[in-house]
Design an enzyme around this catalytic site. Structure first.
Site, PDB file in Angstrom:
ATOM      1  N   ASP A 117       1.286  -1.413   0.359  1.00 26.35           N
ATOM      2  CA  ASP A 117       0.200  -0.223  -0.038  1.00 26.35           C
ATOM      3  C   ASP A 117       0.923   1.239   0.024  1.00 26.35           C
ATOM      4  O   ASP A 117       2.120   1.177   0.078  1.00 26.35           O
ATOM      5  CB  ASP A 117      -0.705  -0.095   1.277  1.00 26.35           C
ATOM      6  CG  ASP A 117       0.018  -0.215   2.547  1.00 26.35           C
ATOM      7  OD1 ASP A 117       0.602   0.520   2.952  1.00 26.35           O
ATOM      8  OD2 ASP A 117      -0.247  -1.419   3.118  1.00 26.35           O
ATOM      9  N   HIS A 131       8.123  -5.347  -1.792  1.00 22.80           N
ATOM     10  CA  HIS A 131       7.380  -5.966  -2.618  1.00 22.80           C
ATOM     11  C   HIS A 131       6.282  -5.752  -3.694  1.00 22.80           C
ATOM     12  O   HIS A 131       5.583  -6.059  -4.090  1.00 22.80           O
ATOM     13  CB  HIS A 131       6.188  -6.462  -1.790  1.00 22.80           C
ATOM     14  CG  HIS A 131       6.915  -7.621  -0.781  1.00 22.80           C
ATOM     15  ND1 HIS A 131       6.448  -8.619   0.310  1.00 22.80           N
ATOM     16  CD2 HIS A 131       8.110  -8.391  -1.130  1.00 22.80           C
ATOM     17  CE1 HIS A 131       7.292  -8.702   0.990  1.00 22.80           C
ATOM     18  NE2 HIS A 131       8.423  -9.210   0.497  1.00 22.80           N
ATOM     19  N   GLY A 215       5.651  -4.542  13.036  1.00 22.89           N
ATOM     20  CA  GLY A 215       4.585  -5.623  12.473  1.00 22.89           C
ATOM     21  C   GLY A 215       4.832  -6.338  11.322  1.00 22.89           C
ATOM     22  O   GLY A 215       4.004  -6.580  10.811  1.00 22.89           O
ATOM     23  N   THR A 216       5.937  -6.522  11.723  1.00 23.24           N
ATOM     24  CA  THR A 216       5.990  -8.312  10.727  1.00 23.24           C
ATOM     25  C   THR A 216       6.191  -9.072  11.517  1.00 23.24           C
ATOM     26  O   THR A 216       7.378  -9.105  12.403  1.00 23.24           O
ATOM     27  CB  THR A 216       7.174  -8.126   9.594  1.00 23.24           C
ATOM     28  OG1 THR A 216       6.754  -8.861   8.692  1.00 23.24           O
ATOM     29  CG2 THR A 216       8.295  -6.951  10.213  1.00 23.24           C
TER      30      THR A 216
END
Length: 272
Positions: A117, A131, A215-216
């Site tokens: 995003d 990615h 957050g991974t």
């Protein structure tokens, strides 16, 4: 906001700030967790509606696109609609503010993301996408970028059908250079990461004094190897994640959402 945290978490944020405040080279890797706080589903979330009988892992592959390009293209149009109205959360905004302050103070803060995003960009950050980018497209055959994103988003009208068999193959767009099908500029399973993006990430991780994972799960390689690369080269490692994975190389684990932690951490680092 400190009142919302336990004494242990407050101490961890303060310890992290003490480590970060004097560092000149910082590398940050963000993953699906930071976007999930803005309402963007992760790959691990069950698909809904038209796509509930499909696994994301079975659609995000070169083989799936070769087998049924209309199906994969339509799925990505659906995903684009899911994120179209999503906005940066406090973690995105805090990172953008910190990055601006770092530039003003001649510090190097490199932001790398596994997310596709544009929430980091919306917040004002300069970010490297490992990615790919959901908003961009390119030719599947000759790799030429396809510019007319607005046309692509309009073709998502095909998803008004409730029947997968009714997906309109005419929604596909062909390349003006080679007649190949246009695809999302996303790194699919089985594909290599963009060379320049990966080089930027590797160099930042190898050269940084502090590496922060936000957050991974640190399970998807090769991105998961960046923290190891940083550690091998002498950096301290901080992880911010409500569900951290067991990792012996992490110096500080802050088990909480980034949207709550990052504004507090950045305030303590910058004083504002």
């Amino acid at each position: 906001m400190l009142a919302e945290l336990s004494p242990a978490l407050i101490a961890e944020v303060q310890d992290a700030a003490k480590l970060l405040v004097s560092k000149q080279r910082i590398c940050i890797l963000t993953g699906a967790g930071i976007s999930a706080e803005s309402g963007i589903p992760t790959f691990r979330d069950k698909q809904t509606g038209l796509w509930e009988n499909y696994k994301a892992e079975d659609l995000a592959t070169p083989e799936a696109f070769s087998r049924d390009p209309a199906l994969v293209w339509s799925w990505y149009q659906w995903r684009r609609k899911l994120v179209a109205n999503k906005k940066p959360n406090p973690a995105h905004k805090a990172l953008a503010y910190w990055q601006r302050r770092a530039r003003a103070n001649h510090q190097q803060l490199t932001l790398i993301t596994q997310n596709v995003d544009d929430l980091h960009e919306q917040a004002g950050s300069i970010v490297t996408h490992l990615h790919g980018n959901l908003a961009l497209n390119r030719c599947n055959q000759c790799q030429t970028p396809y510019k007319s994103t607005s046309d692509n988003l309009h073709s998502s009208e095909v998803l008004h059908s409730s029947d997968v068999d009714a997906i309109d193959a005419e929604a596909l767009i062909t390349c003006s250079h080679c007649d190949g099908y246009i695809r999302p500029d996303i790194v699919w399973f089985g594909e290599s990461l963009p060379v320049q993006a990966w080089q930027t990430a590797e160099e930042a991780a190898a050269d940084c004094e502090m590496f922060i994972s936000i957050g991974t799960s640190s399970l998807v390689y090769p991105a998961a190897g960046l923290s190891q690369l940083a550690k091998q080269n002498g950096a301290k490692v901080i992880e911010i994640n409500p569900n951290p994975t067991p990792n012996t190389i992490v110096d500080i684990i802050i088990k909480e959402k980034a949207g709550l932690i990052m504004p507090l951490l950045v305030k303590q680092i910058t004083g504002s």
